[in-house]
Design a protein around this motif. Structure first.
Motif, PDB file in Angstrom:
ATOM      1  N   ILE A 131     122.691  22.744 -22.041  1.00  0.00           N
ATOM      2  CA  ILE A 131     122.439  21.428 -22.648  1.00  0.00           C
ATOM      3  C   ILE A 131     121.067  20.931 -22.223  1.00  0.00           C
ATOM      4  N   LEU A 132     120.768  21.115 -20.938  1.00  0.00           N
ATOM      5  CA  LEU A 132     119.487  20.640 -20.419  1.00  0.00           C
ATOM      6  C   LEU A 132     118.322  21.304 -21.158  1.00  0.00           C
ATOM      7  N   ILE A 133     118.409  22.621 -21.335  1.00  0.00           N
ATOM      8  CA  ILE A 133     117.303  23.330 -21.993  1.00  0.00           C
ATOM      9  C   ILE A 133     117.136  22.855 -23.432  1.00  0.00           C
ATOM     10  N   VAL A 134     118.261  22.726 -24.141  1.00  0.00           N
ATOM     11  CA  VAL A 134     118.147  22.249 -25.527  1.00  0.00           C
ATOM     12  C   VAL A 134     117.524  20.851 -25.557  1.00  0.00           C
ATOM     13  N   ALA A 135     117.989  19.986 -24.645  1.00  0.00           N
ATOM     14  CA  ALA A 135     117.436  18.625 -24.598  1.00  0.00           C
ATOM     15  C   ALA A 135     115.947  18.673 -24.300  1.00  0.00           C
ATOM     16  N   LEU A 136     115.549  19.509 -23.337  1.00  0.00           N
ATOM     17  CA  LEU A 136     114.130  19.604 -22.993  1.00  0.00           C
ATOM     18  C   LEU A 136     113.308  20.123 -24.176  1.00  0.00           C
ATOM     19  N   ILE A 137     113.849  21.102 -24.891  1.00  0.00           N
ATOM     20  CA  ILE A 137     113.110  21.644 -26.048  1.00  0.00           C
ATOM     21  C   ILE A 137     112.883  20.542 -27.073  1.00  0.00           C
ATOM     22  N   PHE A 138     113.955  19.831 -27.421  1.00  0.00           N
ATOM     23  CA  PHE A 138     113.795  18.762 -28.415  1.00  0.00           C
ATOM     24  C   PHE A 138     112.856  17.690 -27.892  1.00  0.00           C
ATOM     25  N   PHE A 139     113.007  17.343 -26.606  1.00  0.00           N
ATOM     26  CA  PHE A 139     112.191  16.256 -26.071  1.00  0.00           C
ATOM     27  C   PHE A 139     110.717  16.633 -26.030  1.00  0.00           C
ATOM     28  N   TYR A 140     110.406  17.819 -25.490  1.00  0.00           N
ATOM     29  CA  TYR A 140     108.993  18.153 -25.300  1.00  0.00           C
ATOM     30  C   TYR A 140     108.295  18.451 -26.610  1.00  0.00           C
ATOM     31  N   ILE A 141     108.978  19.115 -27.555  1.00  0.00           N
ATOM     32  CA  ILE A 141     108.327  19.352 -28.842  1.00  0.00           C
ATOM     33  C   ILE A 141     108.155  18.018 -29.564  1.00  0.00           C
ATOM     34  N   GLY A 142     109.191  17.174 -29.482  1.00  0.00           N
ATOM     35  CA  GLY A 142     109.092  15.870 -30.135  1.00  0.00           C
ATOM     36  C   GLY A 142     108.023  14.989 -29.519  1.00  0.00           C
ATOM     37  N   SER A 143     107.974  14.952 -28.183  1.00  0.00           N
ATOM     38  CA  SER A 143     107.050  14.011 -27.553  1.00  0.00           C
ATOM     39  C   SER A 143     105.602  14.463 -27.697  1.00  0.00           C
ATOM     40  N   GLU A 144     105.383  15.769 -27.859  1.00  0.00           N
ATOM     41  CA  GLU A 144     104.009  16.207 -28.093  1.00  0.00           C
ATOM     42  C   GLU A 144     103.608  16.017 -29.557  1.00  0.00           C
ATOM     43  N   ALA A 145     104.605  15.895 -30.430  1.00  0.00           N
ATOM     44  CA  ALA A 145     104.292  15.661 -31.844  1.00  0.00           C
ATOM     45  C   ALA A 145     104.077  14.184 -32.114  1.00  0.00           C
ATOM     46  N   ALA A 146     104.754  13.334 -31.322  1.00  0.00           N
ATOM     47  CA  ALA A 146     104.755  11.897 -31.604  1.00  0.00           C
ATOM     48  C   ALA A 146     103.356  11.266 -31.650  1.00  0.00           C
ATOM     49  N   PRO A 147     102.441  11.616 -30.737  1.00  0.00           N
ATOM     50  CA  PRO A 147     101.133  10.950 -30.780  1.00  0.00           C
ATOM     51  C   PRO A 147     100.432  11.095 -32.125  1.00  0.00           C
ATOM     52  N   PHE A 148     100.661  12.203 -32.805  1.00  0.00           N
ATOM     53  CA  PHE A 148     100.010  12.380 -34.102  1.00  0.00           C
ATOM     54  C   PHE A 148     100.503  11.333 -35.090  1.00  0.00           C
ATOM     55  N   LEU A 149     101.803  11.010 -35.008  1.00  0.00           N
ATOM     56  CA  LEU A 149     102.363  10.051 -35.958  1.00  0.00           C
ATOM     57  C   LEU A 149     102.023   8.623 -35.579  1.00  0.00           C
ATOM     58  N   SER A 150     101.947   8.320 -34.289  1.00  0.00           N
ATOM     59  CA  SER A 150     101.793   6.916 -33.884  1.00  0.00           C
ATOM     60  C   SER A 150     100.327   6.469 -33.884  1.00  0.00           C
ATOM     61  N   ASP A 151      99.521   6.952 -32.910  1.00  0.00           N
ATOM     62  CA  ASP A 151      98.183   6.379 -32.844  1.00  0.00           C
ATOM     63  C   ASP A 151      97.143   7.308 -33.467  1.00  0.00           C
ATOM     64  N   ASN A 152      97.272   7.494 -34.752  1.00  0.00           N
ATOM     65  CA  ASN A 152      96.339   8.370 -35.437  1.00  0.00           C
ATOM     66  C   ASN A 152      96.025   7.767 -36.781  1.00  0.00           C
ATOM     67  N   HIS A 153      94.801   7.962 -37.221  1.00  0.00           N
ATOM     68  CA  HIS A 153      94.425   7.319 -38.480  1.00  0.00           C
ATOM     69  C   HIS A 153      95.088   7.963 -39.684  1.00  0.00           C
ATOM     70  N   MET A 154      95.655   9.159 -39.495  1.00  0.00           N
ATOM     71  CA  MET A 154      96.299   9.797 -40.643  1.00  0.00           C
ATOM     72  C   MET A 154      97.818   9.668 -40.606  1.00  0.00           C
ATOM     73  N   GLY A 155      98.411   9.936 -39.446  1.00  0.00           N
ATOM     74  CA  GLY A 155      99.840   9.740 -39.285  1.00  0.00           C
ATOM     75  C   GLY A 155     100.670  10.537 -40.270  1.00  0.00           C
ATOM     76  N   LEU A 156     101.808   9.925 -40.629  1.00  0.00           N
ATOM     77  CA  LEU A 156     102.754  10.602 -41.506  1.00  0.00           C
ATOM     78  C   LEU A 156     102.132  10.927 -42.854  1.00  0.00           C
ATOM     79  N   GLU A 157     101.315   9.976 -43.346  1.00  0.00           N
ATOM     80  CA  GLU A 157     100.681  10.183 -44.649  1.00  0.00           C
ATOM     81  C   GLU A 157      99.803  11.431 -44.633  1.00  0.00           C
ATOM     82  N   GLY A 158      99.104  11.616 -43.517  1.00  0.00           N
ATOM     83  CA  GLY A 158      98.236  12.779 -43.395  1.00  0.00           C
ATOM     84  C   GLY A 158      99.014  14.088 -43.422  1.00  0.00           C
ATOM     85  N   LEU A 159     100.264  14.027 -42.950  1.00  0.00           N
ATOM     86  CA  LEU A 159     101.063  15.248 -42.938  1.00  0.00           C
ATOM     87  C   LEU A 159     101.588  15.585 -44.323  1.00  0.00           C
ATOM     88  N   LEU A 160     101.829  14.521 -45.121  1.00  0.00           N
ATOM     89  CA  LEU A 160     102.508  14.758 -46.397  1.00  0.00           C
ATOM     90  C   LEU A 160     101.542  14.980 -47.543  1.00  0.00           C
TER      91      LEU A 160
END
Lengths: 318, 314
Positions: B44-73
């Protein structure tokens, strides 16, 4: 009492239900179409299915034959035991072999105890509750995570967060996460195969639960656990994507000396030689030689596992 | 009269010469139970860590970026450009889907046929050869299969279709089909074998031939398991990295043609992550690709498991 819907009644027009009546025998058989006529042809269908199956066998044979036929001539003591030179176009592949062995050893050292103990818990101790099903769900999830995502995770967690750097330790731990579900599933299956009577007999003689598992269950489950472990060693040795981001170096003609060193690894070495090397003519035999050694190691482990399973299946009968 | 002699030297359970409390077997037993429980929680810990670390490293792109979600789509995937960096995921999703569809179109019917043959038609002797070969295929490392594709399959595709290069979605799809087959075949075979024999006997007793029995009785009864097998196989295809990295040609374009070069999500991460500075915009964008991939495979696997669990027992 007359049957109003009887087909024998001459006064009555046949209804739709009457026309369908003979087909009741084949409840699964739809109406007759040309396709189904062919599909009923026993020999034709058998031939088609056999041809398709043997096409797969042929493809497997072609891959193995291609690598062995072109790789075997490149193999000699120098190739196996020398350092690479000219960024891989000449020399040997010793550091890549040593690197792969190191990565696999770390992965197994981590994943085997964790996996076997988890399996013992799941099979022998776990009550049927939501925690157990969460553990099982997470094992299934882990088994389905693509290998490159293990690499991303290893990069973010082991390499950067824990500060291991790009190192054999980070790569080995990443591989350990990847093979953990394989080992757990194989071990649970092995424990499942030990009859429940072994546990009951031992506990009836006064052994505690753990004593009976340790002396009367684990020894008989060992062959199955061993088979699963060997299979996952093969898988760990052949994986590229998880170590791509966490452990490997492009060209590093020295042997690793510590846990925090970068290493070369066979699968990555093959990838680099096959796609990134400018001198395609010189590198050709090196590519096939590397592919051959990698295939030999991985399939060797697979064959050992198959043979073990075969032997132990004969040895234990209950 | 001989009475059965009863040993009178059996130690009493509460005798005073017991080991100290922490060495008593009952205590060790409890302790080991707890240790086992904790090790089991690491999954459980490993799965949680995988989701957390991949998610948390992806989050900055969506939050404080001039392109964000729109830039991805919207837009193209062009992170290397010096004037107009673009991080549109669509070409990559397109590439992954195209390759997966080609692989599925080839692998699903072939695997179904092979599983049917192995489970229903071939005898035990033939199976003792066929099944290890299928397992051997599962064991071949993906980089070796990719290498074979690069050396043998891509030139063949190039020659057959008269293309300037054989590195395209078709070559990758064919290779991936081969890699998906062991999963699809072995799980489908299990599904077919778990169809009760009474079904076959009833069918044959009603006059159906063996082939009719397979098509109209066994295959429909095994369909849930077969569906799950195919989904699991496709999950493996969409997450496969090295083979596609080597044979797709790696051109991030929007296309539906199997003869065009494409670039998949997995190949993008593998090819570009080694060259980006940690913490840069590009780095976070690659983790966004990872999140997309994680959700795609997670959904495929969970639906397969749900089907398997629902129809496990007849």
């Amino acid at each position: 009492m007359s049957a109003p819907n009887s087909p024998n009644d001459p006064q009555k027009q046949p209804t739709a239900a009457d026309q369908k009546a003979p087909e009741v025998f084949y409840s699964g058989t739809p109406t007759q179409t040309p396709w189904l006529q062919y599909a009923r042809n026993q020999r034709l269908v058998t031939f088609a299915l056999r041809t398709i199956t043997y096409t797969i066998v042929f493809a497997v044979g072609a891959i193995i034959f291609d690598v062995v036929a072109k790789g075997l001539p490149a193999i000699n003591a120098d190739f196996l035991l020398a350092m690479p030179s000219h960024s891989g176009a000449a020399g040997g592949i010793l550091p890549a072999i040593v690197g792969t062995i190191n990565l696999v050893l770390i992965a197994i050292a981590m994943a085997l105890p964790l996996g076997v103990l988890s399996a013992v818990y799941l099979k022998e101790y776990a009550p049927k509750n939501s925690l157990t099903s969460t553990i099982q769900l997470s094992i299934l999830t882990l088994a389905g995570v693509p290998s490159i995502l293990f690499g991303l995770f290893g990069l973010a967690f082991f390499v950067l967060q824990l500060g291991f750097g790009t190192s054999v330790l980070a790569g080995g731990l990443t591989l350990a996460c990847m093979i953990l579900p394989t080992i757990i599933v194989a071990s649970v299956e092995a424990l499942d195969a030990v009859p429940i009577a072994f546990r009951e007999a031992s506990q009836a003689l006064g052994a505690t639960k753990w004593q009976s598992i340790w002396t009367n269950v684990l020894p008989y489950a060992m062959p199955g656990i061993l088979t699963g472990t060997i299979l996952s060693i093969g898988r760990a040795a052949g994986e590229t994507a998880p170590i791509l981001l966490t452990a490997v170096a492009f060209f590093l003609p020295i042997l690793p000396r510590g846990l925090f060193d970068q290493v070369m690894a066979l699968p990555y070495h093959l990838y680099v030689l096959a796609t990134q090397h400018p001198d395609t003519a010189a590198v050709g035999p090196m590519q096939y030689g590397t592919a051959f050694v990698l295939l030999l190691i991985v399939l060797g482990f697979n064959l050992v596992a198959l043979a073990l399973r075969h032997c132990f299946r004969k040895q234990y009968k209950w | 009269m001989a009475t059965p002699s009863f040993p009178n030297n059996v130690p009493a359970l509460n005798s005073s010469n017991q080991p100290i409390w922490c060495l008593q077997p009952q205590f060790t037993d409890k302790l080991i139970g707890w240790i086992l429980k904790i090790t089991a929680l690491t999954s459980i810990l490993i799965v949680a860590l995988i989701f957390f670390y991949i998610g948390s490293e992806a989050a900055p792109f969506l939050s404080d970026n001039h392109m964000g979600l729109e830039g991805l789509l919207t837009g193209k995937w062009n992170p290397a450009s010096s004037v107009d960096k673009q991080y549109g995921l669509l070409p990559l999703v397109n590439g992954s889907l195209l390759v997966t569809i080609i692989a599925g179109l080839v692998a699903v019917p072939v695997s179904l046929a092979a599983a049917t043959y192995i489970a229903e038609i071939a005898g035990p002797t033939e199976n003792s050869i066929l099944k290890p070969i299928i397992e051997l295929l599962a064991g071949i490392p993906s980089v070796v299969i990719g290498f074979f594709g690069l050396m043998v399959l891509a030139p063949a595709v190039k020659a057959v279709f008269g293309l300037p290069s054989g590195l395209n979605a078709l070559s990758a799809g064919l290779l991936l089909a081969l890699m998906a087959m062991p999963t699809m075949i072995s799980i489908s075979e299990d599904a077919l074998r778990s169809v009760p024999n009474a079904f076959r006997e009833a069918s044959v007793a009603l006059g159906a031939s063996k082939i009719e029995t397979i098509f109209f009785v066994v295959l429909p009864a095994g369909l849930p398991g077969i569906t799950a097998a195919m989904l699991l196989g496709l999950g493996r295809v969409i997450g496969e990295t090295m083979a596609v990295l080597m044979v797709t040609g790696n051109a991030p374009i929007l296309t539906l043609s199997p003869l065009e070069s494409v670039r998949t999500m997995t190949a993008t991460v593998a090819a570009e992550m080694g060259e980006v500075p940690f913490g840069s915009e590009h780095y976070h964008a690659l983790f966004c690709v990872g999140v997309t991939l994680l959700f795609a495979t997670f959904l495929l696997n969970m639906s397969a498991q749900a089907i398997l669990r629902r129809f496990q027992t007849h």
